[in-house]
Write an enzyme that holds these catalytic residues in place. Structure first.
Site, short mmCIF file in Angstrom:
data_model
loop_
_atom_site.label_atom_id
_atom_site.label_comp_id
_atom_site.label_asym_id
_atom_site.label_seq_id
_atom_site.Cartn_x
_atom_site.Cartn_y
_atom_site.Cartn_z
CG HIS A 190 -2.01 -0.82 1.07
ND1 HIS A 190 -3.36 -0.68 0.89
CD2 HIS A 190 -1.94 -2.63 1.56
CE1 HIS A 190 -3.93 -2.02 0.80
NE2 HIS A 190 -3.26 -2.74 1.19
CG ASP A 222 0.21 9.02 0.85
OD1 ASP A 222 0.40 7.80 1.14
OD2 ASP A 222 -0.18 9.82 1.50
#
Length: 482
Positions: free
Chosen positions: A157, A365
């Protein structure tokens, strides 16, 4: 298909509360729809955790949730020290924030082995196993050593760093080889996937196959790109209803006609919060026309409070917020509101719909679902503007946002000024482009796409003849049109 077995560091057991963010939001839709087993840490510690051989199991609908405790030492070394003080900054390409010691590495591997041992008694021969995230980099290899031969997938992730950055951690080649024990490796963006493939070649000696796969020894591995999604229509409906809620109404009254700038994050060094506050300060310095015309609400839910870098971050943010309010505030106007706790998901969706600007500026991110949620929350007739870090994975899909360098306070300030002045037609055009990028996808479609690709690897294994060459293509998830 066989039963789906999801393994993650934490397990999201439904308790009638708001769903958490990130991984839990992404996976809940799939598990609720498909059923199966979800295994991981309970979130609790016990002194005798290592002596317990059987996980606790709770059934909810068609899903079984199996959990195990960690010992206090495992929590400190596996979770706080290695996962979050070593791997987290490494994967986000922030080596200056890394802390490494071999004891924590040893405990990290031991916990991955204990995950495998606890899971072993729950598995069936036809299970499809899907492992999630950086806490469990060694788990696929541990399961293979325990003679698990069914399909195993791994999804990261977070971002994946360049080979040079990855080489800053000892045993980098072992971690790559551990990951290559899976049949399918999924990443958020093509850049992350390419970084992994390059690392596997340079550090672990893997060979790139025609079409994008990898081979290490006799093993062939798929590498795919599967951007994590939200449920956009569901979130839009929630935000529209929350706009009339008492929480949103109180916020609206407190603004007294001012434009709201909103940030929603975990309090994490990777989220760019220090630079973000500097950017807001620069807005007030260089664009004084916004004094008393705008208010910045930053929700930064405290997390990982036992990690030194997170404690330092909170102290820095409180100091910076105090300085901004002291230097620019007036008796009846506080320019910055900093909250170190999370609001309910419904309440935050209402705040998003109210906000003229969504400010999402992580240093790096993997995806950032808050950016997508902000887009989904907007009123199409009078939408706000998303200001987004170009280093968030979401920027690949949300190119109509105002993209900024998250470490440049002047660029953040200029973007805020542009967003606050933007005409309604331009805001509508930008919002519509962003909405079109996410409206045809969903968290359920994301999960289904990964599982379908993983099951295809099982079919290839079944028909593979000794010595036969199998062409493996890089799998990119294609959102379902609506």
């Amino acid at each position: 298909m066989g039963r789906l077995v999801v393994v993650s560091n934490r397990v999201s057991i439904p308790q009638g509360e708001d769903k958490a963010g990130g991984l839990a939001v992404a996976l809940n839709a799939l598990m609720e729809h498909q059923g199966g087993l979800w295994f991981g840490w309970s979130g609790h510690t016990s002194d005798d955790a290592a002596a317990v051989k059987t996980p606790r199991i709770v059934s909810h609908g068609s899903v079984e949730y199996a959990t195990m405790d960690l010992s206090p030492e495992e929590l400190n070394s596996y979770y706080n020290d290695f996962s979050n003080a070593t791997l987290w900054p490494l994967l986000h390409s922030l080596p200056e924030q890394m802390h490494f010691d071999r004891h924590s590495l040893h405990v990290y591997r031991a916990v991955n082995d204990r995950f495998a041992d606890m899971l072993l008694g729950l598995l069936r021969p036809t299970d499809t196993i899907w492992i999630h995230d950086y806490h469990l980099l060694a788990l696929a290899a541990s399961l293979r050593l325990r003679n698990i031969r069914g399909p195993i997938g791994f999804f990261l992730h977070t971002p994946f760093p360049s080979p040079d950055m990855l080489g800053s951690i000892p045993e980098d080649s072992i971690f790559i080889r551990d990951l290559l024990a899976a049949d399918l490796l999924g990443f958020q963006t093509s850049n992350d996937a390419e970084n992994f493939v390059a690392s596997a070649q340079r550090i672990a000696g893997a060979a790139r196959l025609p079409g994008g796969g990898l081979q290490l020894g006799r093993r062939k591995i798929r590498v795919g790109v599967f951007p994590v999604e939200i449920e956009p229509a569901e979130f839009a409906s929630m935000a529209e209803q929350a706009c009339a809620s008492p929480e949103t109404e109180r916020l609206r009254r407190s603004l007294d006609g001012q434009s709201l700038i909103l940030g929603v994050d975990r309090m994490d060094p990777t989220k760019g919060l220090r630079h973000r506050l500097s950017g807001f300060r620069r807005l007030l310095e260089s664009h004084p026309q916004w004094h008393r015309q705008t208010t910045f609400l930053q929700i930064a839910a405290e997390s990982r409070q036992d990690v030194d870098a997170y404690q330092d971050l909170r102290a820095d943010l409180e100091h910076a917020a105090g300085a901004i309010n002291s230097n620019f505030g007036e008796p009846d106007w506080v320019p910055l509101r900093l909250l170190a706790r999370a609001g309910s998901r419904e309440a935050v969706s209402g705040y998003m719909r109210e906000a003229r600007v969504g400010l999402v500026t992580p240093l790096r991110d993997g995806m950032n679902l808050v950016a997508k949620e902000y887009v989904a929350a907007q009123n199409p007739e009078n939408p706000g503007v998303l200001v987004l870090s170009r280093f968030a994975g979401a920027a690949r899909q949300l190119g109509a946002a105002i993209l900024v360098n998250p470490v440049d306070p002047d660029e953040i300030a200029d973007a805020l000024d542009t967003a606050l002045k933007m005409s309604r037609p331009e805001r509508q055009d930008r919002w519509h482009a962003c909405w079109e990028a996410i409206r045809g996808s969903s968290a359920l479609d994301w999960g289904r796409a990964f599982v379908a690709a993983l099951e295809r690897t099982d079919g290839e294994r079944d028909v593979r003849r000794p010595g036969a060459e199998i062409r493996l293509v890089s799998q990119t998830a294609t959102p379902k049109a609506s």
